[in-house]
Design a protein around this motif. Structure first.
Motif, mmCIF file in Angstrom:
data_model
loop_
_atom_site.group_PDB
_atom_site.id
_atom_site.type_symbol
_atom_site.label_atom_id
_atom_site.label_comp_id
_atom_site.label_asym_id
_atom_site.label_seq_id
_atom_site.Cartn_x
_atom_site.Cartn_y
_atom_site.Cartn_z
ATOM 1 N N GLN A 211 -39.236 -38.878 34.501
ATOM 2 C CA GLN A 211 -39.235 -40.127 33.732
ATOM 3 C C GLN A 211 -38.400 -41.191 34.440
ATOM 4 O O GLN A 211 -37.406 -40.874 35.096
ATOM 5 N N GLY B 221 -49.832 -40.140 29.190
ATOM 6 C CA GLY B 221 -49.349 -40.429 30.554
ATOM 7 C C GLY B 221 -50.354 -39.977 31.606
ATOM 8 O O GLY B 221 -50.609 -40.667 32.591
ATOM 9 N N GLU C 227 -46.801 -45.440 20.060
ATOM 10 C CA GLU C 227 -45.678 -44.693 19.468
ATOM 11 C C GLU C 227 -44.521 -45.677 19.262
ATOM 12 O O GLU C 227 -43.789 -45.615 18.273
ATOM 13 N N HIS D 105 -44.101 -42.278 35.580
ATOM 14 C CA HIS D 105 -44.760 -41.675 34.406
ATOM 15 C C HIS D 105 -45.658 -42.722 33.752
ATOM 16 O O HIS D 105 -45.186 -43.788 33.357
ATOM 17 N N GLY D 106 -46.938 -42.404 33.612
ATOM 18 C CA GLY D 106 -47.918 -43.377 33.130
ATOM 19 C C GLY D 106 -47.711 -43.870 31.701
ATOM 20 O O GLY D 106 -48.225 -44.917 31.328
ATOM 21 N N TYR E 293 -46.595 -35.489 13.470
ATOM 22 C CA TYR E 293 -46.255 -35.762 14.876
ATOM 23 C C TYR E 293 -45.804 -37.231 14.989
ATOM 24 O O TYR E 293 -46.555 -38.138 14.629
ATOM 25 N N ARG E 294 -44.566 -37.434 15.393
ATOM 26 C CA ARG E 294 -43.961 -38.755 15.627
ATOM 27 C C ARG E 294 -44.003 -39.691 14.409
ATOM 28 O O ARG E 294 -44.146 -40.913 14.566
ATOM 29 N N ALA F 234 -38.981 -33.822 22.165
ATOM 30 C CA ALA F 234 -39.039 -33.699 23.621
ATOM 31 C C ALA F 234 -39.031 -32.209 23.950
ATOM 32 O O ALA F 234 -38.588 -31.396 23.119
ATOM 33 N N MET F 235 -39.499 -31.876 25.131
ATOM 34 C CA MET F 235 -39.462 -30.506 25.658
ATOM 35 C C MET F 235 -40.022 -29.479 24.650
ATOM 36 O O MET F 235 -39.480 -28.389 24.478
ATOM 37 N N LYS G 281 -51.119 -46.849 36.871
ATOM 38 C CA LYS G 281 -49.681 -46.887 37.206
ATOM 39 C C LYS G 281 -49.422 -48.086 38.107
ATOM 40 O O LYS G 281 -50.224 -48.386 38.996
ATOM 41 N N ASN H 40 -49.447 -39.127 22.141
ATOM 42 C CA ASN H 40 -50.417 -38.359 22.909
ATOM 43 C C ASN H 40 -51.670 -38.126 22.071
ATOM 44 O O ASN H 40 -51.586 -37.572 20.974
ATOM 45 N N ASP I 237 -52.504 -42.342 34.116
ATOM 46 C CA ASP I 237 -52.433 -41.992 35.536
ATOM 47 C C ASP I 237 -53.855 -41.830 36.105
ATOM 48 O O ASP I 237 -54.223 -42.452 37.123
ATOM 49 N N CYS J 289 -41.833 -43.203 25.712
ATOM 50 C CA CYS J 289 -43.295 -43.161 25.746
ATOM 51 C C CYS J 289 -43.860 -44.274 24.875
ATOM 52 O O CYS J 289 -43.449 -44.457 23.733
ATOM 53 N N PHE K 3 -47.234 -44.704 24.071
ATOM 54 C CA PHE K 3 -48.331 -44.269 23.204
ATOM 55 C C PHE K 3 -48.105 -42.846 22.716
ATOM 56 O O PHE K 3 -47.467 -42.044 23.417
HETATM 57 N N1 EPU Z 1 -48.671 -36.468 33.597
HETATM 58 C C1 EPU Z 1 -49.400 -36.983 34.620
HETATM 59 N N2 EPU Z 1 -49.111 -38.242 35.042
HETATM 60 C C2 EPU Z 1 -48.154 -38.998 34.473
HETATM 61 C C3 EPU Z 1 -47.417 -38.460 33.414
HETATM 62 C C4 EPU Z 1 -47.676 -37.192 32.971
HETATM 63 O O1 EPU Z 1 -50.297 -36.323 35.138
HETATM 64 O O2 EPU Z 1 -47.940 -40.145 34.912
HETATM 65 C C5 EPU Z 1 -48.932 -35.099 33.157
HETATM 66 C C6 EPU Z 1 -47.753 -34.190 33.447
HETATM 67 O O3 EPU Z 1 -47.824 -33.684 34.753
HETATM 68 C C7 EPU Z 1 -47.913 -33.120 32.388
HETATM 69 C C8 EPU Z 1 -48.525 -33.868 31.219
HETATM 70 O O4 EPU Z 1 -49.074 -35.077 31.737
HETATM 71 O O5 EPU Z 1 -48.823 -32.143 32.809
HETATM 72 C C9 EPU Z 1 -47.511 -34.192 30.113
HETATM 73 O O6 EPU Z 1 -46.445 -34.966 30.678
HETATM 74 P P1 EPU Z 1 -44.926 -34.772 30.232
HETATM 75 O O7 EPU Z 1 -44.524 -33.361 30.418
HETATM 76 O O8 EPU Z 1 -44.135 -35.827 30.912
HETATM 77 O O9 EPU Z 1 -44.953 -34.981 28.676
HETATM 78 P P2 EPU Z 1 -45.544 -36.179 27.807
HETATM 79 O O10 EPU Z 1 -46.507 -35.556 26.851
HETATM 80 O O11 EPU Z 1 -46.001 -37.316 28.611
HETATM 81 C C10 EPU Z 1 -43.738 -35.848 25.917
HETATM 82 C C11 EPU Z 1 -43.082 -36.793 24.962
HETATM 83 C C12 EPU Z 1 -41.831 -37.402 25.627
HETATM 84 C C13 EPU Z 1 -40.884 -36.284 26.080
HETATM 85 C C14 EPU Z 1 -41.649 -35.423 27.075
HETATM 86 C C15 EPU Z 1 -40.812 -34.285 27.643
HETATM 87 C C16 EPU Z 1 -44.828 -37.897 23.620
HETATM 88 C C17 EPU Z 1 -45.663 -39.114 23.459
HETATM 89 N N3 EPU Z 1 -43.992 -37.893 24.664
HETATM 90 O O12 EPU Z 1 -44.229 -36.636 27.007
HETATM 91 O O13 EPU Z 1 -41.172 -38.167 24.644
HETATM 92 O O14 EPU Z 1 -39.712 -36.817 26.687
HETATM 93 O O15 EPU Z 1 -42.814 -34.870 26.385
HETATM 94 O O16 EPU Z 1 -40.787 -33.223 26.793
HETATM 95 O O17 EPU Z 1 -44.933 -36.986 22.801
HETATM 96 C C18 EPU Z 1 -40.962 -40.331 23.733
HETATM 97 O O18 EPU Z 1 -41.371 -39.811 22.669
HETATM 98 O O19 EPU Z 1 -40.636 -41.539 23.817
HETATM 99 C C19 EPU Z 1 -40.883 -39.500 24.905
HETATM 100 C C20 EPU Z 1 -40.548 -39.959 26.088
#
Ligand code: EPU
Length: 318
Positions: free
Chosen positions: A232, A251, A310, A273-274, A191-192, A158-159, A260, A244, A255, A240, A242
């Protein structure tokens, strides 16, 4: 989720005899539950019963049970906090192992800037222990609702961080009950995913941080916590759904496809969050599986992108 899906001669109707046999091999502090509803052990709150849920209180009991399973071709799997798990409605054949006993929760500080963390410890507890020891680099673990063992198996992140960034070495048990130590460079990870741990049980991990200021670490943990709560959903989910894809975050893709809020039975794509599918209270595993299938198909037809789950999908159809 670590599992040993051997070609099995085991029949689910023999589950009571299995529990009786395992009770002879374990001490009274270890727990054996018959027909345990996995919906109670997953954050998604769906899933049928495990024939046997085993919560060992010591390494020896764990070794005895995996040896018995290997010898008698009984399938087994390890689950962490169930935060990345979709268990089908028919439940799980054989033994589900959960390292929930305090014996597997210990977190010890070592002066050479590392923490030895039991596989059952919560990632949040690891982040707190690192802060208390003034170690930086582990702040992102604060928001991942899993255990160290599950995070290793999934290379959870995360992050912008992932657990293998912190890892020095892992202690694990193989399916014959033998314990081994491996350094990070001896393990396969992506990755994952950490394929090296699919059929082994992580017992503990040595994680390294860097010296930092407790107040700064606390501030970064707070910032990461706030970012998570604002982006979230709080409703029951498995995080999550799926991985990425390389082209864009799943997500964002979901979206952009306008998916959504899409609902199948009690399973819904989160409005927040998608990539999160949430349980509206009455969902079954099959609702989630149908929703996942619908999203994958729509993404493929409209963009050519193959979404890969995922979330770990396990167990049998109802
Ligand atoms: N976004 C959208 N719409 C959405 C969701 C996201 O436009 O509905 C955009 C966001 O604005 C951003 C980008 O997509 O520009 C990425 O979104 P986000 O920062 O939420 O990160 P993510 O890639 O969706 C990953 C991890 C999460 C972790 C977050 C925060 C994966 C699959 N997911 O999410 O991990 O919490 O970063 O760092 O790698 C998990 O693994 O279960 C999980 C929740």
């Amino acid at each position: 989720m670590t599992q040993n899906q051997i070609q099995s001669k085991y029949h689910r109707r023999d589950s009571l005899a299995l529990i009786e046999a395992l009770s002879q091999l374990t001490c009274p502090q270890s727990q054996l539950h018959h027909q345990f509803p996995m919906a109670n052990r997953t954050t998604l709150r769906v899933g049928g019963p495990a024939d046997c849920l085993f919560i060992p209180s010591q390494d020896e009991d764990l070794a005895n049970v995996v040896r018995h399973c290997s010898r008698h071709q009984v399938p087994w799997m390890v689950v962490g906090k169930g935060s990345n798990l979709l268990v089908r409605d028919g439940g799980i054949a054989g033994v589900v192992i959960q390292l929930n006993h305090a014996h597997f929760h210990r977190i010890e500080f070592h002066p050479e800037k590392s923490l030895i963390c039991g596989a059952g410890s919560r990632l949040k507890a690891v982040a707190n222990a690192a802060r208390d020891a003034s170690l930086t680099g582990m702040e992102f673990l604060e928001g991942i609702p899993g255990s160290v063992g599950g995070a290793l198996r999934m290379n959870a992140g995360a992050m912008g961080g992932e657990i293998f960034d912190l890892l020095d070495s892992v202690r694990f048990m193989d399916s014959s009950g033998e314990v081994h130590d491996l350094q990070k460079y001896q393990l396969q990870y992506h990755y994952r995913s950490c394929p090296s741990l699919t059929s082994h049980i992580a017992l503990s991990a040595c994680l390294s941080g860097r010296p930092g200021q407790t107040e700064d670490i606390q501030a970064r943990m707070k910032q990461s916590n706030e970012k998570r709560w604002s982006s979230q959903p709080a409703a029951p989910s498995a995080g999550c759904t799926f991985k990425n894809p390389s082209s864009l975050p799943a997500g964002k893709l979901i979206d952009q496809l306008g998916l959504k809020g899409t609902q199948v039975g009690g399973a819904m794509v989160s409005d927040i969050h998608g990539n999160f599918m949430v349980n509206n209270g009455q969902a079954t595993a099959s609702d989630f599986l149908n929703l996942i299938q619908f999203i994958r198909q729509t993404a493929l037809e409209k963009t050519g992108i193959h979404l890969e789950t995922e979330v770990q999908i396990v167990g049998e159809e109802a």
